[in-house]
Design a protein around this motif. Structure first.
Motif, PDB file in Angstrom:
ATOM      1  N   MET A   1       7.459   5.703  -4.906  1.00 21.42           N
ATOM      2  CA  MET A   1       8.241   4.250  -4.753  1.00 21.42           C
ATOM      3  C   MET A   1       8.738   3.809  -5.956  1.00 21.42           C
ATOM      4  SD  MET A   1       6.524   0.749  -3.282  1.00 21.42           S
ATOM      5  CE  MET A   1       5.377   1.648  -2.120  1.00 21.42           C
ATOM      6  N   SER A   2       9.904   3.417  -6.175  1.00 21.78           N
ATOM      7  CA  SER A   2      10.225   3.045  -7.589  1.00 21.78           C
ATOM      8  C   SER A   2       9.742   1.530  -7.739  1.00 21.78           C
ATOM      9  CB  SER A   2      11.842   2.996  -7.505  1.00 21.78           C
ATOM     10  OG  SER A   2      12.263   1.829  -6.907  1.00 21.78           O
ATOM     11  N   PRO A   3       9.715   1.096  -9.029  1.00 21.33           N
ATOM     12  CA  PRO A   3       9.093  -0.231  -9.161  1.00 21.33           C
ATOM     13  C   PRO A   3      10.146  -1.422  -8.757  1.00 21.33           C
ATOM     14  CG  PRO A   3       9.471   0.778 -11.413  1.00 21.33           C
ATOM     15  CD  PRO A   3      10.181   1.745 -10.306  1.00 21.33           C
ATOM     16  N   LEU A   4      11.489  -1.082  -8.212  1.00 18.70           N
ATOM     17  CA  LEU A   4      12.193  -1.966  -7.693  1.00 18.70           C
ATOM     18  C   LEU A   4      11.892  -2.294  -6.110  1.00 18.70           C
ATOM     19  CD1 LEU A   4      15.671  -1.982  -9.265  1.00 18.70           C
ATOM     20  CD2 LEU A   4      13.956  -3.780  -9.540  1.00 18.70           C
ATOM     21  N   TYR A   6       9.058  -1.396  -4.882  1.00 14.37           N
ATOM     22  CA  TYR A   6       7.481  -1.947  -5.071  1.00 14.37           C
ATOM     23  C   TYR A   6       7.739  -3.599  -5.042  1.00 14.37           C
ATOM     24  CZ  TYR A   6       2.914  -3.397  -7.068  1.00 14.37           C
ATOM     25  OH  TYR A   6       1.714  -4.201  -6.971  1.00 14.37           O
ATOM     26  N   VAL A   7       8.569  -3.987  -6.084  1.00 17.68           N
ATOM     27  CA  VAL A   7       8.950  -5.545  -5.961  1.00 17.68           C
ATOM     28  C   VAL A   7       9.238  -6.118  -4.725  1.00 17.68           C
ATOM     29  CG1 VAL A   7      10.031  -7.336  -7.139  1.00 17.68           C
ATOM     30  CG2 VAL A   7       9.143  -5.332  -8.444  1.00 17.68           C
ATOM     31  N   ARG A  10       6.465  -6.241  -1.856  1.00 17.90           N
ATOM     32  CA  ARG A  10       5.630  -7.214  -2.388  1.00 17.90           C
ATOM     33  C   ARG A  10       6.420  -8.569  -1.998  1.00 17.90           C
ATOM     34  NH1 ARG A  10       3.179  -3.153  -2.430  1.00 17.90           N
ATOM     35  NH2 ARG A  10       1.032  -2.662  -3.086  1.00 17.90           N
ATOM     36  N   ARG A  70       8.071   4.840   4.571  1.00 12.21           N
ATOM     37  CA  ARG A  70       8.796   5.942   3.905  1.00 12.21           C
ATOM     38  C   ARG A  70       7.390   6.366   2.962  1.00 12.21           C
ATOM     39  NH1 ARG A  70       9.593   6.411  -1.620  1.00 12.21           N
ATOM     40  NH2 ARG A  70      11.119   7.888  -2.434  1.00 12.21           N
ATOM     41  N   ARG A  74       5.537  10.165   3.435  1.00 12.95           N
ATOM     42  CA  ARG A  74       5.491  10.844   2.562  1.00 12.95           C
ATOM     43  C   ARG A  74       4.144  11.328   2.318  1.00 12.95           C
ATOM     44  NH1 ARG A  74       8.939  11.620  -2.066  1.00 12.95           N
ATOM     45  NH2 ARG A  74       7.154  12.120  -2.977  1.00 12.95           N
ATOM     46  N   GLU A  75       3.059  10.472   2.631  1.00 11.80           N
ATOM     47  CA  GLU A  75       2.012  10.987   2.722  1.00 11.80           C
ATOM     48  C   GLU A  75       1.277  12.080   3.634  1.00 11.80           C
ATOM     49  OE1 GLU A  75      -0.534   7.502   2.206  1.00 11.80           O
ATOM     50  OE2 GLU A  75       0.125   7.084   0.035  1.00 11.80           O
TER      51      GLU A  75
ATOM     52  N   TRP B 176      -3.895  13.557  -0.594  1.00 10.59           N
ATOM     53  CA  TRP B 176      -2.839  13.492   0.144  1.00 10.59           C
ATOM     54  C   TRP B 176      -1.517  13.765  -0.530  1.00 10.59           C
ATOM     55  CZ3 TRP B 176      -3.847   7.749   1.343  1.00 10.59           C
ATOM     56  CH2 TRP B 176      -5.165   7.599   2.278  1.00 10.59           C
ATOM     57  N   SER B 209       5.912   5.423 -13.184  1.00 11.71           N
ATOM     58  CA  SER B 209       6.541   4.731 -12.131  1.00 11.71           C
ATOM     59  C   SER B 209       6.791   5.958 -11.092  1.00 11.71           C
ATOM     60  CB  SER B 209       7.792   4.170 -12.439  1.00 11.71           C
ATOM     61  OG  SER B 209       7.322   3.032 -13.403  1.00 11.71           O
ATOM     62  N   GLY B 210       7.242   5.443  -9.713  1.00  6.61           N
ATOM     63  CA  GLY B 210       7.694   6.218  -8.888  1.00  6.61           C
ATOM     64  C   GLY B 210       6.811   7.035  -7.916  1.00  6.61           C
ATOM     65  N   ASP B 211       7.137   7.999  -7.123  1.00  9.57           N
ATOM     66  CA  ASP B 211       6.231   8.327  -5.980  1.00  9.57           C
ATOM     67  C   ASP B 211       5.047   9.033  -6.432  1.00  9.57           C
ATOM     68  OD1 ASP B 211       7.940   7.348  -3.753  1.00  9.57           O
ATOM     69  OD2 ASP B 211       9.256   9.024  -4.181  1.00  9.57           O
ATOM     70  N   GLN B 215       2.552   3.028  -8.371  1.00 12.42           N
ATOM     71  CA  GLN B 215       2.987   2.279  -7.070  1.00 12.42           C
ATOM     72  C   GLN B 215       2.209   3.101  -5.834  1.00 12.42           C
ATOM     73  OE1 GLN B 215       5.337   2.794  -9.465  1.00 12.42           O
ATOM     74  NE2 GLN B 215       5.717   0.940 -10.229  1.00 12.42           N
ATOM     75  N   THR B 244       5.181  -2.270 -14.880  1.00 10.40           N
ATOM     76  CA  THR B 244       6.341  -1.544 -14.450  1.00 10.40           C
ATOM     77  C   THR B 244       7.410  -2.256 -13.657  1.00 10.40           C
ATOM     78  OG1 THR B 244       5.122  -0.622 -12.614  1.00 10.40           O
ATOM     79  CG2 THR B 244       5.369   0.805 -14.605  1.00 10.40           C
ATOM     80  N   ALA B 245       6.934  -3.247 -13.043  1.00 11.85           N
ATOM     81  CA  ALA B 245       7.703  -4.321 -12.038  1.00 11.85           C
ATOM     82  C   ALA B 245       8.503  -5.371 -12.849  1.00 11.85           C
ATOM     83  CB  ALA B 245       6.733  -5.151 -10.996  1.00 11.85           C
ATOM     84  N   ALA B 248      11.156  -3.024 -14.706  1.00 10.65           N
ATOM     85  CA  ALA B 248      12.176  -2.730 -13.877  1.00 10.65           C
ATOM     86  C   ALA B 248      13.061  -4.002 -13.644  1.00 10.65           C
ATOM     87  CB  ALA B 248      11.712  -2.007 -12.684  1.00 10.65           C
TER      88      ALA B 248
END
Lengths: 109, 261
Positions: A1-4, A6-7, A10, A70, A74-75, B176, B209-211, B215, B244-245, B248
Protein backbone atom coordinates in the motif's frame (compact mmCIF):
# COMPACT_ATOMS: atom_id res chain seq x y z
CA UNK A 1 0.00 0.00 0.00
CA UNK A 2 1.41 3.39 -0.92
CA UNK A 3 1.70 6.08 1.78
CA UNK A 4 -1.12 8.06 0.15
CA UNK A 5 -3.46 5.04 0.22
CA UNK A 6 -2.43 4.55 3.85
CA UNK A 7 -3.33 8.17 4.67
CA UNK A 8 -6.60 7.84 2.76
CA UNK A 9 -7.53 4.69 4.66
CA UNK A 10 -6.66 6.12 8.08
CA UNK A 11 -8.37 9.44 7.30
CA UNK A 12 -11.59 7.78 6.17
CA UNK A 13 -11.42 5.52 9.24
CA UNK A 14 -11.72 8.62 11.41
CA UNK A 15 -14.79 9.74 9.46
CA UNK A 16 -16.30 6.24 9.60
CA UNK A 17 -15.77 5.96 13.35
CA UNK A 18 -18.06 8.97 13.84
CA UNK A 19 -20.43 8.16 10.97
CA UNK A 20 -21.05 4.56 12.03
CA UNK A 21 -21.73 5.64 15.63
CA UNK A 22 -24.22 8.29 14.47
CA UNK A 23 -25.78 5.84 11.99
CA UNK A 24 -26.28 3.10 14.61
CA UNK A 25 -27.49 5.62 17.19
CA UNK A 26 -30.06 6.94 14.72
CA UNK A 27 -31.29 3.42 13.96
CA UNK A 28 -31.67 2.63 17.67
CA UNK A 29 -33.47 5.92 18.24
CA UNK A 30 -35.85 5.37 15.33
CA UNK A 31 -36.65 1.76 16.25
CA UNK A 32 -37.02 2.32 20.00
CA UNK A 33 -39.08 5.43 19.38
CA UNK A 34 -41.49 3.33 17.33
CA UNK A 35 -41.26 5.43 14.20
CA UNK A 36 -42.95 4.01 11.11
CA UNK A 37 -41.23 3.91 7.72
CA UNK A 38 -43.43 6.79 6.63
CA UNK A 39 -42.45 8.88 9.64
CA UNK A 40 -38.75 8.18 9.00
CA UNK A 41 -39.06 9.16 5.33
CA UNK A 42 -40.94 12.28 6.42
CA UNK A 43 -37.86 13.30 8.41
CA UNK A 44 -35.28 12.43 5.74
CA UNK A 45 -37.12 13.83 2.71
CA UNK A 46 -35.56 17.09 1.60
CA UNK A 47 -33.25 17.08 4.63
CA UNK A 48 -29.94 18.56 3.46
CA UNK A 49 -28.10 17.56 6.64
CA UNK A 50 -29.18 13.96 6.10
CA UNK A 51 -27.94 13.98 2.50
CA UNK A 52 -24.58 15.58 3.36
CA UNK A 53 -24.03 13.15 6.26
CA UNK A 54 -24.83 10.02 4.25
CA UNK A 55 -23.02 11.36 1.17
CA UNK A 56 -19.85 11.73 3.27
CA UNK A 57 -20.45 8.34 4.90
CA UNK A 58 -20.78 6.62 1.51
CA UNK A 59 -17.70 8.27 0.01
CA UNK A 60 -15.61 7.47 3.12
CA UNK A 61 -16.73 3.83 3.02
CA UNK A 62 -16.08 3.64 -0.74
CA UNK A 63 -12.49 4.86 -0.21
CA UNK A 64 -11.83 2.86 2.96
CA UNK A 65 -13.17 -0.58 2.06
CA UNK A 66 -11.37 -1.25 -1.25
CA UNK A 67 -7.99 -0.30 0.23
CA UNK A 68 -8.46 -2.85 3.03
CA UNK A 69 -9.90 -5.43 0.62
CA UNK A 70 -6.84 -4.98 -1.61
CA UNK A 71 -4.51 -5.71 1.32
CA UNK A 72 -6.52 -8.79 2.32
CA UNK A 73 -6.54 -10.14 -1.24
CA UNK A 74 -2.78 -9.55 -1.58
CA UNK A 75 -2.14 -11.46 1.64
CA UNK A 76 -4.49 -14.38 1.09
CA UNK A 77 -4.39 -14.84 -2.70
CA UNK A 78 -1.70 -14.59 -5.37
CA UNK A 79 -3.65 -11.74 -7.03
CA UNK A 80 -1.33 -8.76 -7.73
CA UNK A 81 -0.79 -5.95 -10.19
CA UNK A 82 -2.97 -3.67 -12.27
CA UNK A 83 -5.89 -6.10 -12.53
CA UNK A 84 -6.22 -6.08 -8.73
CA UNK A 85 -5.98 -2.28 -8.56
CA UNK A 86 -8.53 -1.99 -11.37
CA UNK A 87 -10.90 -4.38 -9.61
CA UNK A 88 -10.60 -2.36 -6.39
CA UNK A 89 -11.39 0.85 -8.30
CA UNK A 90 -14.48 -0.92 -9.62
CA UNK A 91 -15.47 -1.90 -6.07
CA UNK A 92 -15.04 1.73 -4.99
CA UNK A 93 -17.18 2.94 -7.91
CA UNK A 94 -19.84 0.33 -7.12
CA UNK A 95 -19.97 1.38 -3.45
CA UNK A 96 -20.27 5.06 -4.42
CA UNK A 97 -23.04 4.40 -6.96
CA UNK A 98 -25.08 2.05 -4.76
CA UNK A 99 -24.57 4.13 -1.62
CA UNK A 100 -25.37 7.52 -3.14
CA UNK A 101 -28.33 5.99 -4.97
CA UNK A 102 -29.73 4.74 -1.66
CA UNK A 103 -29.09 8.07 0.13
CA UNK A 104 -30.66 10.05 -2.72
CA UNK A 105 -33.65 7.70 -2.85
CA UNK A 106 -34.41 8.33 0.85
CA UNK A 107 -33.75 12.07 0.43
CA UNK A 108 -36.01 12.44 -2.59
CA UNK A 109 -38.72 9.92 -1.62
CA UNK B 1 21.03 0.69 27.07
CA UNK B 2 21.44 -2.90 28.23
CA UNK B 3 20.44 -3.82 31.74
CA UNK B 4 23.17 -5.66 33.65
CA UNK B 5 22.65 -9.39 33.72
CA UNK B 6 22.06 -10.52 37.32
CA UNK B 7 24.35 -13.16 38.72
CA UNK B 8 22.26 -16.33 39.22
CA UNK B 9 21.95 -17.39 42.82
CA UNK B 10 22.15 -21.05 43.78
CA UNK B 11 18.56 -20.91 45.00
CA UNK B 12 17.30 -19.75 41.61
CA UNK B 13 14.91 -22.44 40.27
CA UNK B 14 16.15 -21.77 36.74
CA UNK B 15 19.66 -22.74 37.81
CA UNK B 16 19.19 -25.71 40.17
CA UNK B 17 18.39 -29.17 38.82
CA UNK B 18 17.52 -32.50 40.39
CA UNK B 19 20.55 -34.83 40.23
CA UNK B 20 20.09 -37.56 37.62
CA UNK B 21 17.27 -35.74 35.84
CA UNK B 22 17.17 -35.92 32.06
CA UNK B 23 15.67 -33.89 29.29
CA UNK B 24 13.97 -35.22 26.16
CA UNK B 25 14.86 -33.06 23.17
CA UNK B 26 13.00 -33.39 19.88
CA UNK B 27 14.95 -31.77 17.06
CA UNK B 28 13.59 -31.18 13.58
CA UNK B 29 16.07 -32.69 11.13
CA UNK B 30 15.84 -32.83 7.37
CA UNK B 31 13.87 -36.11 7.54
CA UNK B 32 11.53 -35.25 10.42
CA UNK B 33 11.89 -35.07 14.19
CA UNK B 34 14.61 -36.97 16.03
CA UNK B 35 14.58 -37.42 19.80
CA UNK B 36 17.62 -37.18 22.06
CA UNK B 37 18.04 -37.55 25.81
CA UNK B 38 20.34 -35.13 27.60
CA UNK B 39 21.29 -34.81 31.27
CA UNK B 40 19.88 -31.78 33.10
CA UNK B 41 22.62 -29.50 34.34
CA UNK B 42 22.66 -26.38 36.50
CA UNK B 43 22.09 -23.11 34.57
CA UNK B 44 21.85 -25.09 31.33
CA UNK B 45 20.94 -23.10 28.22
CA UNK B 46 19.27 -24.34 25.03
CA UNK B 47 22.56 -23.78 23.21
CA UNK B 48 24.33 -25.94 25.82
CA UNK B 49 21.86 -28.73 25.07
CA UNK B 50 22.32 -28.55 21.30
CA UNK B 51 26.11 -28.40 21.66
CA UNK B 52 26.10 -31.43 23.99
CA UNK B 53 24.00 -33.42 21.52
CA UNK B 54 26.30 -32.52 18.64
CA UNK B 55 29.52 -33.27 20.54
CA UNK B 56 28.46 -36.43 22.34
CA UNK B 57 25.59 -38.02 20.42
CA UNK B 58 25.34 -36.93 16.79
CA UNK B 59 28.15 -34.92 15.14
CA UNK B 60 26.03 -34.50 12.00
CA UNK B 61 23.60 -32.16 13.77
CA UNK B 62 23.83 -28.72 12.15
CA UNK B 63 23.24 -25.48 14.05
CA UNK B 64 24.85 -22.05 14.23
CA UNK B 65 26.40 -20.06 17.04
CA UNK B 66 29.36 -17.79 17.63
CA UNK B 67 29.62 -15.63 20.75
CA UNK B 68 27.46 -17.60 23.26
CA UNK B 69 26.78 -14.39 25.19
CA UNK B 70 23.90 -12.70 23.39
CA UNK B 71 25.85 -10.37 21.15
CA UNK B 72 26.28 -11.95 17.73
CA UNK B 73 22.70 -12.91 16.89
CA UNK B 74 23.68 -16.27 15.37
CA UNK B 75 22.01 -18.89 17.52
CA UNK B 76 18.28 -18.14 17.24
CA UNK B 77 15.98 -21.15 16.84
CA UNK B 78 12.36 -22.04 17.42
CA UNK B 79 12.10 -23.42 20.95
CA UNK B 80 8.80 -25.07 21.85
CA UNK B 81 7.13 -23.12 19.06
CA UNK B 82 8.56 -19.69 19.92
CA UNK B 83 11.59 -18.01 18.32
CA UNK B 84 14.32 -17.38 20.90
CA UNK B 85 18.04 -16.65 21.23
CA UNK B 86 19.25 -19.98 22.53
CA UNK B 87 22.48 -18.89 24.22
CA UNK B 88 20.59 -16.76 26.73
CA UNK B 89 17.54 -18.99 27.17
CA UNK B 90 17.69 -21.32 30.14
CA UNK B 91 16.24 -24.79 29.74
CA UNK B 92 14.47 -24.51 33.10
CA UNK B 93 12.62 -21.41 31.94
CA UNK B 94 11.14 -22.95 28.81
CA UNK B 95 11.12 -26.78 29.13
CA UNK B 96 7.65 -28.31 29.12
CA UNK B 97 7.33 -31.53 31.17
CA UNK B 98 11.09 -32.09 30.89
CA UNK B 99 10.91 -31.83 27.12
CA UNK B 100 12.12 -29.46 24.46
CA UNK B 101 11.17 -29.18 20.81
CA UNK B 102 13.76 -27.41 18.69
CA UNK B 103 13.14 -26.28 15.12
CA UNK B 104 14.84 -23.86 12.74
CA UNK B 105 13.62 -20.25 12.58
CA UNK B 106 10.41 -19.70 10.64
CA UNK B 107 10.21 -17.60 7.44
CA UNK B 108 13.78 -18.41 6.31
CA UNK B 109 15.03 -21.24 4.10
CA UNK B 110 16.60 -24.12 6.04
CA UNK B 111 20.20 -24.95 5.16
CA UNK B 112 20.35 -28.06 7.35
CA UNK B 113 18.64 -29.10 10.58
CA UNK B 114 18.60 -25.99 12.82
CA UNK B 115 20.67 -23.71 10.59
CA UNK B 116 18.74 -21.31 8.34
CA UNK B 117 19.94 -19.22 5.42
CA UNK B 118 19.97 -15.60 6.65
CA UNK B 119 20.56 -14.19 3.14
CA UNK B 120 16.93 -13.03 2.54
CA UNK B 121 16.95 -11.36 5.96
CA UNK B 122 20.07 -9.32 5.15
CA UNK B 123 18.95 -8.61 1.58
CA UNK B 124 15.90 -6.90 3.06
CA UNK B 125 18.15 -4.97 5.45
CA UNK B 126 19.90 -3.63 2.33
CA UNK B 127 16.62 -3.07 0.46
CA UNK B 128 15.35 -0.93 3.37
CA UNK B 129 18.45 1.29 3.00
CA UNK B 130 19.77 0.02 6.32
CA UNK B 131 23.24 1.50 5.77
CA UNK B 132 24.26 5.00 6.82
CA UNK B 133 24.35 7.38 3.86
CA UNK B 134 26.89 10.19 4.42
CA UNK B 135 25.98 12.04 1.18
CA UNK B 136 28.30 13.39 -1.48
CA UNK B 137 30.00 15.94 0.77
CA UNK B 138 30.29 14.69 4.34
CA UNK B 139 30.73 17.59 6.76
CA UNK B 140 34.30 18.39 7.75
CA UNK B 141 33.43 18.62 11.43
CA UNK B 142 31.60 16.31 13.82
CA UNK B 143 27.81 16.61 13.87
CA UNK B 144 26.44 17.82 17.18
CA UNK B 145 23.82 15.35 18.39
CA UNK B 146 22.23 16.22 21.72
CA UNK B 147 21.87 12.96 23.70
CA UNK B 148 18.44 13.95 25.01
CA UNK B 149 17.00 15.13 21.67
CA UNK B 150 13.87 13.23 20.54
CA UNK B 151 15.67 11.98 17.43
CA UNK B 152 18.62 10.62 19.40
CA UNK B 153 16.25 8.94 21.87
CA UNK B 154 14.39 7.32 18.96
CA UNK B 155 17.73 6.03 17.66
CA UNK B 156 18.65 4.70 21.12
CA UNK B 157 15.38 2.78 21.28
CA UNK B 158 16.28 0.64 18.27
CA UNK B 159 20.06 0.74 17.90
CA UNK B 160 20.82 -2.40 19.96
CA UNK B 161 19.47 -4.82 17.33
CA UNK B 162 21.80 -7.82 16.94
CA UNK B 163 20.24 -9.15 13.70
CA UNK B 164 19.26 -12.46 15.28
CA UNK B 165 16.17 -12.84 13.07
CA UNK B 166 13.85 -13.66 15.98
CA UNK B 167 11.44 -10.83 15.08
CA UNK B 168 11.53 -11.85 11.41
CA UNK B 169 10.60 -15.43 12.36
CA UNK B 170 7.86 -14.21 14.71
CA UNK B 171 6.26 -11.93 12.11
CA UNK B 172 3.03 -13.23 10.56
CA UNK B 173 3.13 -10.61 7.81
CA UNK B 174 6.45 -12.03 6.57
CA UNK B 175 4.81 -15.47 6.54
CA UNK B 176 1.92 -14.16 4.42
CA UNK B 177 3.92 -11.83 2.20
CA UNK B 178 7.49 -13.02 1.57
CA UNK B 179 8.33 -9.63 0.03
CA UNK B 180 7.60 -7.77 3.29
CA UNK B 181 10.80 -6.17 4.57
CA UNK B 182 10.18 -7.35 8.11
CA UNK B 183 10.60 -5.80 11.56
CA UNK B 184 14.41 -5.82 11.81
CA UNK B 185 15.05 -4.03 8.51
CA UNK B 186 12.31 -1.48 9.21
CA UNK B 187 13.58 -0.94 12.75
CA UNK B 188 17.04 -0.27 11.32
CA UNK B 189 15.60 2.13 8.74
CA UNK B 190 13.83 4.03 11.54
CA UNK B 191 17.06 4.47 13.51
CA UNK B 192 18.63 5.99 10.37
CA UNK B 193 15.59 8.18 9.65
CA UNK B 194 16.29 9.73 13.05
CA UNK B 195 20.01 10.17 12.34
CA UNK B 196 20.37 13.85 11.49
CA UNK B 197 23.73 13.21 9.78
CA UNK B 198 22.20 10.87 7.20
CA UNK B 199 21.69 12.28 3.69
CA UNK B 200 19.69 9.47 2.14
CA UNK B 201 16.30 10.04 3.76
CA UNK B 202 14.13 10.56 0.68
CA UNK B 203 15.35 7.34 -0.94
CA UNK B 204 15.03 5.48 2.38
CA UNK B 205 11.43 6.61 2.96
CA UNK B 206 10.65 5.56 -0.61
CA UNK B 207 12.29 2.17 0.00
CA UNK B 208 10.30 1.41 3.15
CA UNK B 209 6.93 2.35 1.56
CA UNK B 210 4.57 0.25 -0.46
CA UNK B 211 3.24 -3.29 -0.37
CA UNK B 212 6.54 -4.68 0.95
CA UNK B 213 7.06 -1.79 3.35
CA UNK B 214 5.92 -0.41 6.68
CA UNK B 215 2.31 0.15 5.63
CA UNK B 216 1.82 -3.63 5.45
CA UNK B 217 2.49 -4.07 9.19
CA UNK B 218 -0.59 -5.33 11.05
CA UNK B 219 0.67 -4.15 14.45
CA UNK B 220 0.34 -7.69 15.83
CA UNK B 221 3.43 -6.84 17.93
CA UNK B 222 4.89 -10.35 17.67
CA UNK B 223 8.28 -8.77 16.92
CA UNK B 224 8.12 -6.63 20.05
CA UNK B 225 6.87 -9.56 22.14
CA UNK B 226 9.71 -11.86 21.06
CA UNK B 227 12.69 -9.49 20.66
CA UNK B 228 15.39 -10.83 23.02
CA UNK B 229 16.90 -7.34 23.32
CA UNK B 230 13.52 -5.93 24.42
CA UNK B 231 13.39 -3.56 21.45
CA UNK B 232 10.06 -2.46 19.99
CA UNK B 233 10.16 -2.71 16.19
CA UNK B 234 6.38 -2.17 16.15
CA UNK B 235 6.87 1.41 17.34
CA UNK B 236 9.72 1.93 14.88
CA UNK B 237 7.38 0.80 12.10
CA UNK B 238 4.67 3.15 13.41
CA UNK B 239 7.24 5.97 13.23
CA UNK B 240 8.03 5.03 9.63
CA UNK B 241 4.30 5.06 8.79
CA UNK B 242 4.08 8.63 10.11
CA UNK B 243 7.29 9.75 8.39
CA UNK B 244 6.37 8.22 5.02
CA UNK B 245 2.84 9.65 5.23
CA UNK B 246 4.17 13.15 5.97
CA UNK B 247 6.69 12.89 3.15
CA UNK B 248 4.06 11.62 0.66
CA UNK B 249 1.58 14.36 1.64
CA UNK B 250 4.29 17.00 1.19
CA UNK B 251 5.15 15.64 -2.26
CA UNK B 252 1.47 15.41 -3.17
CA UNK B 253 0.90 19.01 -2.01
CA UNK B 254 3.92 20.28 -3.91
CA UNK B 255 2.77 18.52 -7.07
CA UNK B 256 -0.88 19.53 -7.04
CA UNK B 257 -1.22 22.79 -5.16
CA UNK B 258 1.95 24.89 -4.96
CA UNK B 259 2.46 24.94 -8.71
CA UNK B 260 -1.01 26.37 -9.34
CA UNK B 261 -0.77 28.87 -6.46
Amino acid sequence: MSPLLYVAQRGTAVILAVAVAVHLGTILYAVRGGLTAGEILGRTQGNHAFLVFYGLFVVAAAVHAPIGLRSILREWTPWRGRSLDGAMLAVAALLVVLGLRAALAVYVA
Amino acid sequence: MNAPVPTPSRADPTVETVPGATLTVRIRRDDGFQAFTVARRPAQTILDVVTEIQREQDPTLAYRFACRVGMCGSCAMTVNGRPRWTCRTRVAAVAEEDGLTLEPLRNLPVVKDLAVDMEPFFEKWTAAHGAFEPGDAPPADFAVVAPDSPERRAVDAGIECINCGVCYAACDVVAWNPDYLGPAALNRAWTLVNDLRDRGQAARLEAVSGDAGCQSCHTHMSCTEHCPKALAPTFAIAGLKRATARSALKRFGARHFRRSA
